[in-house]
Design a protein around this motif. Structure first.
Motif, PDB file in Angstrom:
ATOM      1  N   THR A  34       0.831  -1.222   0.000  1.00  0.00           N
ATOM      2  CA  THR A  34       0.000   0.000   0.000  1.00  0.00           C
ATOM      3  C   THR A  34       0.860   1.265   0.000  1.00  0.00           C
ATOM      4  O   THR A  34       0.418   2.313  -0.458  1.00  0.00           O
ATOM      5  CB  THR A  34      -0.969   0.040   1.198  1.00  0.00           C
ATOM      6  OG1 THR A  34      -0.210   0.039   2.422  1.00  0.00           O
ATOM      7  CG2 THR A  34      -1.923  -1.127   1.184  1.00  0.00           C
ATOM      8  N   GLY A  35       2.095   1.169   0.497  1.00  0.00           N
ATOM      9  CA  GLY A  35       2.994   2.324   0.467  1.00  0.00           C
ATOM     10  C   GLY A  35       3.210   2.815  -0.963  1.00  0.00           C
ATOM     11  O   GLY A  35       3.348   4.017  -1.199  1.00  0.00           O
ATOM     12  N   SER A  36       3.209   1.875  -1.915  1.00  0.00           N
ATOM     13  CA  SER A  36       3.436   2.266  -3.315  1.00  0.00           C
ATOM     14  C   SER A  36       2.330   3.201  -3.802  1.00  0.00           C
ATOM     15  O   SER A  36       2.550   4.037  -4.675  1.00  0.00           O
ATOM     16  CB  SER A  36       3.527   1.027  -4.210  1.00  0.00           C
ATOM     17  OG  SER A  36       2.263   0.426  -4.318  1.00  0.00           O
ATOM     18  N   ARG A  39       3.110   6.619  -2.486  1.00  0.00           N
ATOM     19  CA  ARG A  39       4.256   7.090  -3.255  1.00  0.00           C
ATOM     20  C   ARG A  39       3.803   7.615  -4.625  1.00  0.00           C
ATOM     21  O   ARG A  39       4.320   8.612  -5.133  1.00  0.00           O
ATOM     22  CB  ARG A  39       5.257   5.937  -3.444  1.00  0.00           C
ATOM     23  CG  ARG A  39       6.019   5.605  -2.182  1.00  0.00           C
ATOM     24  CD  ARG A  39       6.859   4.346  -2.320  1.00  0.00           C
ATOM     25  NE  ARG A  39       7.567   4.083  -1.083  1.00  0.00           N
ATOM     26  CZ  ARG A  39       8.763   4.582  -0.777  1.00  0.00           C
ATOM     27  NH1 ARG A  39       9.420   5.311  -1.652  1.00  0.00           N
ATOM     28  NH2 ARG A  39       9.319   4.332   0.382  1.00  0.00           N
ATOM     29  N   ARG A  90      10.631   4.977  -6.122  1.00  0.00           N
ATOM     30  CA  ARG A  90      11.523   4.418  -5.086  1.00  0.00           C
ATOM     31  C   ARG A  90      12.635   5.362  -4.650  1.00  0.00           C
ATOM     32  O   ARG A  90      13.633   4.932  -4.103  1.00  0.00           O
ATOM     33  CB  ARG A  90      12.131   3.094  -5.576  1.00  0.00           C
ATOM     34  CG  ARG A  90      11.109   2.000  -5.757  1.00  0.00           C
ATOM     35  CD  ARG A  90      10.498   1.556  -4.442  1.00  0.00           C
ATOM     36  NE  ARG A  90       9.165   1.003  -4.635  1.00  0.00           N
ATOM     37  CZ  ARG A  90       8.288   0.820  -3.662  1.00  0.00           C
ATOM     38  NH1 ARG A  90       8.583   1.145  -2.419  1.00  0.00           N
ATOM     39  NH2 ARG A  90       7.091   0.342  -3.908  1.00  0.00           N
ATOM     40  N   ALA A  98       5.634  10.831   0.128  1.00  0.00           N
ATOM     41  CA  ALA A  98       4.561   9.867   0.416  1.00  0.00           C
ATOM     42  C   ALA A  98       4.108  10.004   1.866  1.00  0.00           C
ATOM     43  O   ALA A  98       2.903   9.976   2.173  1.00  0.00           O
ATOM     44  CB  ALA A  98       5.053   8.448   0.151  1.00  0.00           C
ATOM     45  N   SER A  99       5.077  10.171   2.762  1.00  0.00           N
ATOM     46  CA  SER A  99       4.735  10.333   4.174  1.00  0.00           C
ATOM     47  C   SER A  99       3.918  11.613   4.371  1.00  0.00           C
ATOM     48  O   SER A  99       2.991  11.655   5.183  1.00  0.00           O
ATOM     49  CB  SER A  99       6.029  10.365   4.994  1.00  0.00           C
ATOM     50  OG  SER A  99       5.757  10.525   6.353  1.00  0.00           O
ATOM     51  N   ARG A 108      -6.023   9.543   1.952  1.00  0.00           N
ATOM     52  CA  ARG A 108      -6.163   8.233   2.589  1.00  0.00           C
ATOM     53  C   ARG A 108      -7.499   7.584   2.189  1.00  0.00           C
ATOM     54  O   ARG A 108      -7.553   6.407   1.856  1.00  0.00           O
ATOM     55  CB  ARG A 108      -6.093   8.332   4.116  1.00  0.00           C
ATOM     56  CG  ARG A 108      -4.810   8.931   4.657  1.00  0.00           C
ATOM     57  CD  ARG A 108      -4.570   8.532   6.096  1.00  0.00           C
ATOM     58  NE  ARG A 108      -4.191   7.147   6.187  1.00  0.00           N
ATOM     59  CZ  ARG A 108      -2.974   6.678   5.943  1.00  0.00           C
ATOM     60  NH1 ARG A 108      -2.000   7.498   5.627  1.00  0.00           N
ATOM     61  NH2 ARG A 108      -2.724   5.400   6.010  1.00  0.00           N
ATOM     62  N   GLY A 128       1.585  -2.099   5.201  1.00  0.00           N
ATOM     63  CA  GLY A 128       1.396  -0.656   5.290  1.00  0.00           C
ATOM     64  C   GLY A 128       1.610  -0.161   6.701  1.00  0.00           C
ATOM     65  O   GLY A 128       2.507  -0.618   7.422  1.00  0.00           O
ATOM     66  N   ASP A 130      -1.516   1.153   8.496  1.00  0.00           N
ATOM     67  CA  ASP A 130      -2.840   1.190   9.139  1.00  0.00           C
ATOM     68  C   ASP A 130      -3.716   0.039   8.671  1.00  0.00           C
ATOM     69  O   ASP A 130      -4.937   0.126   8.718  1.00  0.00           O
ATOM     70  CB  ASP A 130      -3.544   2.512   8.763  1.00  0.00           C
ATOM     71  CG  ASP A 130      -3.716   2.641   7.245  1.00  0.00           C
ATOM     72  OD1 ASP A 130      -2.979   1.956   6.499  1.00  0.00           O
ATOM     73  OD2 ASP A 130      -4.595   3.392   6.799  1.00  0.00           O
ATOM     74  N   ARG A 180       9.976  10.206   8.928  1.00  0.00           N
ATOM     75  CA  ARG A 180       8.753   9.466   8.576  1.00  0.00           C
ATOM     76  C   ARG A 180       8.148   8.769   9.800  1.00  0.00           C
ATOM     77  O   ARG A 180       6.932   8.695   9.936  1.00  0.00           O
ATOM     78  CB  ARG A 180       9.056   8.451   7.474  1.00  0.00           C
ATOM     79  CG  ARG A 180       9.328   9.145   6.160  1.00  0.00           C
ATOM     80  CD  ARG A 180       9.035   8.257   5.006  1.00  0.00           C
ATOM     81  NE  ARG A 180      10.030   7.234   4.771  1.00  0.00           N
ATOM     82  CZ  ARG A 180       9.739   6.038   4.261  1.00  0.00           C
ATOM     83  NH1 ARG A 180       8.497   5.711   3.989  1.00  0.00           N
ATOM     84  NH2 ARG A 180      10.696   5.170   4.036  1.00  0.00           N
ATOM     85  N   ARG A 187       0.228  11.560  12.938  1.00  0.00           N
ATOM     86  CA  ARG A 187      -0.878  12.164  12.182  1.00  0.00           C
ATOM     87  C   ARG A 187      -2.206  11.784  12.843  1.00  0.00           C
ATOM     88  O   ARG A 187      -2.307  10.738  13.512  1.00  0.00           O
ATOM     89  CB  ARG A 187      -0.842  11.727  10.711  1.00  0.00           C
ATOM     90  CG  ARG A 187      -1.088  10.271  10.518  1.00  0.00           C
ATOM     91  CD  ARG A 187      -1.171   9.880   9.043  1.00  0.00           C
ATOM     92  NE  ARG A 187      -1.324   8.458   8.941  1.00  0.00           N
ATOM     93  CZ  ARG A 187      -0.497   7.644   8.307  1.00  0.00           C
ATOM     94  NH1 ARG A 187       0.551   8.101   7.671  1.00  0.00           N
ATOM     95  NH2 ARG A 187      -0.732   6.348   8.291  1.00  0.00           N
TER      96      ARG A 187
END
Ligand code: DC
Length: 222
Positions: A34-36, A39, A90, A98-99, A108, A128, A130, A180, A187
């Motif tokens: 999910t980070g991608s 990003r 990357r 991304a952060s 989100r 991820g 969350d 990060r 958050r």
């Protein structure tokens, strides 16, 4: 029958993607990084000249963003507006971006919708920040991987060198991860945190094989 949902959360460099990829191969289910997706939103914002901390502009941007995920074997590819951006996302700049975009609720909500759609239709291991707490609270298996900051920075630095991404020092990688860690866990909306029912694994002094063995020992599929 319900789908297999495995959630793996934790901070950058804790080993999530390595473990998730292995599990996906072993169980023959798809892996969703999910980070991608965060990003890719950051990449689009940066290419459009939008500040990755501007909530209004980002909310506009994600209204019509075209992100698609495909799987070639166990490899995930991310497409932005029809182009494969799997490699472009990357870089260290995109990690920070991304952060930043991940703080914005509108971003989100949009990405979580896509993530839940994929988990609804497929057996999936998702990594991820969350996933266990917010995206898939009903997941049958939840893990929270951690490691010391120094060890995580070492792993990330090695990874960047292996990928041939030049011009980044170990100190910079360390600072990026620290930034990060704080940004992701403080958050307001769906921060990085361990789900109450997640199994925590500190991977600092463990080999990849040891972590895999430990995680697989908890996954019993009927
Ligand atoms: O997993 P990664 O390092 O590729 O993630 C990049 C950033 O995206 C991370 O610093 C925070 C954000 N992220 C998030 O907020 N929620 C997720 N489920 C995955 C990533």
């Amino acid at each position: 029958m319900g789908k297999i949902n495995i959630a793996i959360d934790g901070p950058a460099g804790a080993g999530k993607s390595t473990i998730a990829k292995y599990i996906s191969k072993t169980l023959g289910i798809i892996y969703l990084d999910t980070g991608s997706m965060y990003r890719t939103v950051a990449l689009k914002a940066m290419r459009s000249g939008i500040d990755t901390r501007d909530p209004e502009k980002l909310a506009e941007l994600v209204k019509c963003i075209d992100i698609k995920i495909t799987h070639l074997g166990s490899e995930q590819h991310v497409f932005l507006d029809g182009a494969d951006v799997s490699k472009d996302i990357r870089t260290p700049e995109i990690s920070i971006g991304a952060s930043n975009v991940a703080v914005v609720p509108a971003v989100r909500l949009k990405l979580v919708e896509l993530q839940r759609e994929i988990a609804d239709k497929n057996d999936v291991v998702m990594d991820g920040r969350d996933i266990g707490t917010y995206v898939l609270p009903q997941a049958g298996h939840k893990f929270f991987l951690t490691a010391s900051l120094d060890e995580r920075a070492k792993r990330r630095y090695r990874e960047l060198q292996e990928k041939g991404i030049p011009g980044v020092t170990f100190e910079e990688v360390c600072k990026d991860i620290e930034y990060r860690d704080i940004n992701d866990s403080t958050r307001a909306f769906a921060p990085l945190s361990k789900a109450e029912d997640a199994i925590e694994v500190d991977t600092t002094d463990m080999s990849i094989d040891q972590v895999i063995k430990k995680i697989l020992s908890y996954i019993k599929l009927c």
